[in-house]
Design a protein around this motif. Structure first.
Motif, mmCIF file in Angstrom:
data_model
loop_
_atom_site.group_PDB
_atom_site.id
_atom_site.type_symbol
_atom_site.label_atom_id
_atom_site.label_comp_id
_atom_site.label_asym_id
_atom_site.label_seq_id
_atom_site.Cartn_x
_atom_site.Cartn_y
_atom_site.Cartn_z
ATOM 1 N N ILE A 237 0.845 -1.204 0.000
ATOM 2 C CA ILE A 237 0.000 0.000 0.000
ATOM 3 C C ILE A 237 0.874 1.246 0.000
ATOM 4 C CG2 ILE A 237 -1.653 1.344 1.384
ATOM 5 C CD1 ILE A 237 -2.733 -1.451 2.348
ATOM 6 N N ASP A 238 1.874 1.241 0.832
ATOM 7 C CA ASP A 238 2.814 2.348 0.950
ATOM 8 C C ASP A 238 3.473 2.652 -0.398
ATOM 9 O OD1 ASP A 238 4.929 4.079 2.078
ATOM 10 O OD2 ASP A 238 6.194 2.318 1.828
ATOM 11 N N ASN A 239 3.893 1.622 -1.101
ATOM 12 C CA ASN A 239 4.578 1.834 -2.378
ATOM 13 C C ASN A 239 3.656 2.401 -3.443
ATOM 14 O OD1 ASN A 239 7.580 0.912 -3.036
ATOM 15 N ND2 ASN A 239 6.852 -0.104 -1.191
ATOM 16 N N VAL A 240 2.396 2.054 -3.438
ATOM 17 C CA VAL A 240 1.452 2.636 -4.397
ATOM 18 C C VAL A 240 1.359 4.146 -4.176
ATOM 19 C CG1 VAL A 240 -0.976 2.738 -5.097
ATOM 20 C CG2 VAL A 240 0.142 0.514 -4.733
ATOM 21 N N VAL A 241 1.198 4.559 -2.932
ATOM 22 C CA VAL A 241 1.104 5.988 -2.613
ATOM 23 C C VAL A 241 2.388 6.711 -3.014
ATOM 24 C CG1 VAL A 241 0.916 7.656 -0.699
ATOM 25 C CG2 VAL A 241 -0.540 5.616 -0.735
ATOM 26 N N VAL A 242 3.521 6.139 -2.668
ATOM 27 C CA VAL A 242 4.816 6.757 -2.951
ATOM 28 C C VAL A 242 5.083 6.848 -4.457
ATOM 29 C CG1 VAL A 242 7.314 6.394 -2.708
ATOM 30 C CG2 VAL A 242 5.829 6.239 -0.711
ATOM 31 N N VAL A 243 4.765 5.819 -5.219
ATOM 32 C CA VAL A 243 5.001 5.832 -6.669
ATOM 33 C C VAL A 243 4.192 6.937 -7.340
ATOM 34 C CG1 VAL A 243 4.573 4.532 -8.804
ATOM 35 C CG2 VAL A 243 5.791 3.457 -6.919
ATOM 36 N N VAL A 244 2.944 7.093 -6.956
ATOM 37 C CA VAL A 244 2.118 8.149 -7.543
ATOM 38 C C VAL A 244 2.703 9.525 -7.224
ATOM 39 C CG1 VAL A 244 -0.161 9.262 -7.446
ATOM 40 C CG2 VAL A 244 0.011 6.768 -7.622
ATOM 41 N N CYS A 245 3.058 9.746 -5.976
ATOM 42 C CA CYS A 245 3.659 11.037 -5.593
ATOM 43 C C CYS A 245 4.986 11.271 -6.312
ATOM 44 C CB CYS A 245 3.850 11.106 -4.083
ATOM 45 S SG CYS A 245 2.299 11.218 -3.170
ATOM 46 N N ASN A 246 5.805 10.247 -6.413
ATOM 47 C CA ASN A 246 7.092 10.393 -7.099
ATOM 48 C C ASN A 246 6.920 10.760 -8.564
ATOM 49 O OD1 ASN A 246 8.720 9.937 -4.877
ATOM 50 N ND2 ASN A 246 8.904 7.756 -5.253
ATOM 51 N N TYR A 247 5.925 10.180 -9.231
ATOM 52 C CA TYR A 247 5.690 10.513 -10.636
ATOM 53 C C TYR A 247 5.305 11.978 -10.773
ATOM 54 C CZ TYR A 247 4.092 10.620 -15.414
ATOM 55 O OH TYR A 247 3.952 10.948 -16.731
ATOM 56 N N ILE A 248 4.420 12.425 -9.928
ATOM 57 C CA ILE A 248 3.987 13.826 -9.985
ATOM 58 C C ILE A 248 5.172 14.755 -9.752
ATOM 59 C CG2 ILE A 248 2.573 15.575 -8.812
ATOM 60 C CD1 ILE A 248 0.511 13.241 -8.334
ATOM 61 N N PHE A 249 5.973 14.481 -8.741
ATOM 62 C CA PHE A 249 7.150 15.315 -8.477
ATOM 63 C C PHE A 249 8.127 15.278 -9.648
ATOM 64 C CE2 PHE A 249 6.601 14.493 -3.653
ATOM 65 C CZ PHE A 249 5.727 15.559 -3.533
ATOM 66 N N SER A 250 8.381 14.092 -10.204
ATOM 67 C CA SER A 250 9.324 13.964 -11.316
ATOM 68 C C SER A 250 8.845 14.712 -12.548
ATOM 69 C CB SER A 250 9.555 12.495 -11.667
ATOM 70 O OG SER A 250 10.239 11.849 -10.626
ATOM 71 N N LYS A 251 7.594 14.542 -12.880
ATOM 72 C CA LYS A 251 7.027 15.145 -14.087
ATOM 73 C C LYS A 251 6.959 16.666 -13.973
ATOM 74 C CE LYS A 251 4.628 14.894 -17.988
ATOM 75 N NZ LYS A 251 5.302 14.655 -19.221
ATOM 76 N N LEU A 252 6.539 17.166 -12.825
ATOM 77 C CA LEU A 252 6.293 18.597 -12.693
ATOM 78 C C LEU A 252 7.462 19.400 -12.119
ATOM 79 C CD1 LEU A 252 2.622 18.485 -11.339
ATOM 80 C CD2 LEU A 252 3.403 18.757 -13.714
ATOM 81 N N LEU A 253 8.298 18.773 -11.300
ATOM 82 C CA LEU A 253 9.295 19.548 -10.569
ATOM 83 C C LEU A 253 10.756 19.158 -10.805
ATOM 84 C CD1 LEU A 253 7.340 19.589 -7.189
ATOM 85 C CD2 LEU A 253 7.443 21.426 -8.898
ATOM 86 N N ILE A 254 11.017 17.959 -11.278
ATOM 87 C CA ILE A 254 12.410 17.507 -11.380
ATOM 88 C C ILE A 254 12.908 17.516 -12.818
ATOM 89 C CG2 ILE A 254 14.036 15.619 -10.935
ATOM 90 C CD1 ILE A 254 12.006 14.791 -8.647
ATOM 91 N N PHE A 255 12.277 16.743 -13.679
ATOM 92 C CA PHE A 255 12.718 16.616 -15.068
ATOM 93 C C PHE A 255 11.907 17.543 -15.965
ATOM 94 C CE2 PHE A 255 13.681 12.441 -13.113
ATOM 95 C CZ PHE A 255 15.059 12.466 -13.253
#
Length: 136
Positions: free
Chosen positions: A111-129
């Motif tokens: 469950i934890d990894n599902v939440v983290v993966v979604v947040c990581n994608y949003i951060f990567s797409k909008l703020l990192i790359f």
């Protein structure tokens, strides 16, 4: 045509996310199984997964070019900063799920990894790359 590119990026992100999630959970479960505190396993699994994730996201998901050492270090710094944010989320979710609620550690970690993966994608797409950081 644009939709195909978005789908390709999402599929690539999900593929590499599965790879790093398996790595994360594998290290986590190994550490727990040998009797070490689950939070140590959580951090070691996170560290391995984030390191692999930076390079796979840079090269095969967001196609971020090499921009010189200074800009690449800034990009990597942003990546690790936002991954630390989601690590804190990770630690809270596992603590609440395992220590406070007594839920099976494997279930909590999924469950934890599902939440983290979604947040990581949003951060990567909008703020990192970001596209504007990829100019030479």
């Amino acid at each position: 045509m644009k939709k195909l590119v978005i789908n390709k990026a999402v599929i690539s992100y999900l593929f590499w996310g599965v790879v790093t999630t398996i790595l994360n959970i594998g290290i986590f479960m190994l550490i727990v199984k040998i009797g070490v505190n689950y939070q140590v396993g959580n951090i070691l699994g996170w560290l391995a997964a984030v390191t692999v994730s930076y390079f796979t996201n840079k090269v095969w998901v967001f196609y971020s070019r090499y921009m010189g050492l200074k800009n690449t270090l800034k990009e990597m710094g942003r990546f690790f900063f936002y991954r630390i944010v989601t690590l804190i989320m990770d630690l809270v979710i596992t603590f609440v799920g395992i220590s406070l609620l007594g839920i099976n550690s494997f279930i909590v970690k999924i469950i934890d990894n599902v939440v983290v993966v979604v947040c990581n994608y949003i951060f990567s797409k909008l703020l990192i790359f970001k596209k504007n950081t990829q100019k030479l």
